[in-house]
Motif scaffolding. Structure first.
Motif, PDB file in Angstrom:
ATOM      1  N   ARG A 237       0.847  -1.190   0.000  1.00 23.92           N
ATOM      2  CA  ARG A 237       0.000   0.000   0.000  1.00 23.92           C
ATOM      3  C   ARG A 237       0.882   1.240   0.000  1.00 23.92           C
ATOM      4  O   ARG A 237       1.998   1.235   0.523  1.00 23.92           O
ATOM      5  CB  ARG A 237      -0.920   0.009   1.213  1.00 23.92           C
ATOM      6  CG  ARG A 237      -1.942  -1.102   1.226  1.00 23.92           C
ATOM      7  CD  ARG A 237      -2.779  -1.060   2.486  1.00 23.92           C
ATOM      8  NE  ARG A 237      -3.361   0.265   2.659  1.00 23.92           N
ATOM      9  CZ  ARG A 237      -3.317   0.957   3.799  1.00 23.92           C
ATOM     10  NH1 ARG A 237      -2.697   0.456   4.852  1.00 23.92           N
ATOM     11  NH2 ARG A 237      -3.875   2.148   3.889  1.00 23.92           N
ATOM     12  N   ARG A 238       0.358   2.302  -0.600  1.00 29.42           N
ATOM     13  CA  ARG A 238       1.104   3.553  -0.670  1.00 29.42           C
ATOM     14  C   ARG A 238       0.200   4.728  -0.324  1.00 29.42           C
ATOM     15  O   ARG A 238      -1.022   4.629  -0.438  1.00 29.42           O
ATOM     16  CB  ARG A 238       1.706   3.753  -2.072  1.00 29.42           C
ATOM     17  CG  ARG A 238       2.785   2.723  -2.421  1.00 29.42           C
ATOM     18  CD  ARG A 238       3.395   3.015  -3.774  1.00 29.42           C
ATOM     19  NE  ARG A 238       4.408   2.031  -4.133  1.00 29.42           N
ATOM     20  CZ  ARG A 238       5.700   2.139  -3.819  1.00 29.42           C
ATOM     21  NH1 ARG A 238       6.123   3.204  -3.162  1.00 29.42           N
ATOM     22  NH2 ARG A 238       6.558   1.201  -4.162  1.00 29.42           N
ATOM     23  N   SER A 239       0.811   5.814   0.093  1.00 26.91           N
ATOM     24  CA  SER A 239       0.080   7.029   0.414  1.00 26.91           C
ATOM     25  C   SER A 239       0.634   8.186  -0.401  1.00 26.91           C
ATOM     26  O   SER A 239       1.840   8.306  -0.581  1.00 26.91           O
ATOM     27  CB  SER A 239       0.205   7.347   1.912  1.00 26.91           C
ATOM     28  OG  SER A 239      -0.362   8.615   2.208  1.00 26.91           O
ATOM     29  N   LYS A 240      -0.256   9.042  -0.887  1.00 31.14           N
ATOM     30  CA  LYS A 240       0.179  10.202  -1.658  1.00 31.14           C
ATOM     31  C   LYS A 240       0.609  11.361  -0.757  1.00 31.14           C
ATOM     32  O   LYS A 240       1.125  12.351  -1.219  1.00 31.14           O
ATOM     33  CB  LYS A 240      -0.964  10.667  -2.569  1.00 31.14           C
ATOM     34  CG  LYS A 240      -1.333   9.662  -3.656  1.00 31.14           C
ATOM     35  CD  LYS A 240      -0.186   9.440  -4.617  1.00 31.14           C
ATOM     36  CE  LYS A 240      -0.566   8.513  -5.750  1.00 31.14           C
ATOM     37  NZ  LYS A 240      -1.574   9.110  -6.663  1.00 31.14           N
ATOM     38  N   THR A 241       0.352  11.260   0.561  1.00 28.23           N
ATOM     39  CA  THR A 241       0.750  12.309   1.493  1.00 28.23           C
ATOM     40  C   THR A 241       1.476  11.695   2.673  1.00 28.23           C
ATOM     41  O   THR A 241       1.428  10.482   2.891  1.00 28.23           O
ATOM     42  CB  THR A 241      -0.482  13.095   2.022  1.00 28.23           C
ATOM     43  OG1 THR A 241      -1.186  12.270   2.959  1.00 28.23           O
ATOM     44  CG2 THR A 241      -1.404  13.495   0.880  1.00 28.23           C
ATOM     45  N   VAL A 242       2.126  12.542   3.477  1.00 35.87           N
ATOM     46  CA  VAL A 242       2.828  12.058   4.665  1.00 35.87           C
ATOM     47  C   VAL A 242       1.879  11.934   5.849  1.00 35.87           C
ATOM     48  O   VAL A 242       2.291  11.533   6.940  1.00 35.87           O
ATOM     49  CB  VAL A 242       4.001  12.993   5.034  1.00 35.87           C
ATOM     50  CG1 VAL A 242       5.039  12.980   3.937  1.00 35.87           C
ATOM     51  CG2 VAL A 242       3.501  14.403   5.322  1.00 35.87           C
ATOM     52  N   PHE A 243       0.618  12.271   5.625  1.00 36.58           N
ATOM     53  CA  PHE A 243      -0.394  12.135   6.655  1.00 36.58           C
ATOM     54  C   PHE A 243      -1.445  11.122   6.222  1.00 36.58           C
ATOM     55  O   PHE A 243      -1.603  10.817   5.037  1.00 36.58           O
ATOM     56  CB  PHE A 243      -1.069  13.485   6.938  1.00 36.58           C
ATOM     57  CG  PHE A 243      -0.186  14.467   7.649  1.00 36.58           C
ATOM     58  CD1 PHE A 243      -0.038  14.417   9.037  1.00 36.58           C
ATOM     59  CD2 PHE A 243       0.491  15.444   6.946  1.00 36.58           C
ATOM     60  CE1 PHE A 243       0.778  15.318   9.697  1.00 36.58           C
ATOM     61  CE2 PHE A 243       1.309  16.353   7.592  1.00 36.58           C
ATOM     62  CZ  PHE A 243       1.461  16.292   8.976  1.00 36.58           C
TER      63      PHE A 243
END
Length: 220
Positions: free
Chosen positions: A26-32
């Protein structure tokens, strides 16, 4: 023919068991956790709570809030957890762990953070490796240093930040890492034989969330 069918069956079982061990990255486009800070309810000791604009910092799954356009990490001494939209979190190792399942006073929690080792590998293997510092002051007045890739636009549009998940059991107020060595100490006496049988099941995995949910019924 019978030998061939048996071989295919064994191959199928092996593939299924291997696939269960492997989780999709899984990946996130933001650091939050969320792109924008949202109204949440911070649950405190003595049945108190505070409603505030909050978010979860994926570097270390810490709870953050905003004051005059400045982001701070929350001081968690008196914090028990968080309700954000319809999702409940509990404090585990000073991190926010999402409640995956519960049975009575026992919970299965998932702590999601950026996989920093993988992020470094991916960044340094690219042509645009580089990092910059981000200081998020904590409510106790201590700055916490972290770092993320300098080329933010490229990473967010292409792959985002790689995430990792770590599971814990919250058993009557005790934080227990989700591994056999720790968890077997809390198996109910009448469930010990069933627990051993479950551990021998090749389709069951400590890396699989659905598998871990099953354990709640075995624990004290």
């Amino acid at each position: 023919m019978r030998h061939t069918s048996l071989s295919l069956l064994l191959f199928f079982v092996t593939v299924v068991a291997f696939a269960q061990q492997q989780k999709e990255l899984r990946r996130s486009k933001t650091v939050f956790l969320n792109e924008a800070f949202q109204k949440g309810r911070i649950l405190q000791t003595f049945n108190r709570h505070i409603d505030d604009s909050v978010n979860i910092f994926l570097k270390d799954a810490s709870l953050c809030f905003v004051r005059k356009d400045t982001i701070y990490k929350a001081y968690l001494n008196n914090v028990l957890g968080l309700r954000l939209d319809t999702v409940e979190y509990k404090k585990v190792n000073n991190q926010m762990g999402r409640v995956v399942a519960r049975q009575g006073y026992n919970y299965l929690l998932c702590v999601t953070t950026v996989d920093m080792n993988r992020l470094k590998e991916e960044t340094y293997s690219s042509n645009s490796a580089g990092f910059f510092d981000i200081d998020i002051p904590s409510a106790s007045g201590v700055n916490v240093n972290t770092f993320f890739e300098l080329d933010r636009d490229k990473r967010e549009s292409e792959v985002g930040y790689p995430l990792q998940e770590k599971y814990y059991f919250w058993l009557s107020g005790k934080e227990i890492p989700a591994n056999e060595t720790q968890v077997k100490k809390f198996v109910r006496p009448e469930m010990k034989e069933a627990f051993r049988t479950l551990m021998a099941d090749r389709f069951w995995s400590w890396r699989d969330e659905k598998s871990l949910k099953q354990l709640l019924m075995y624990l004290q």
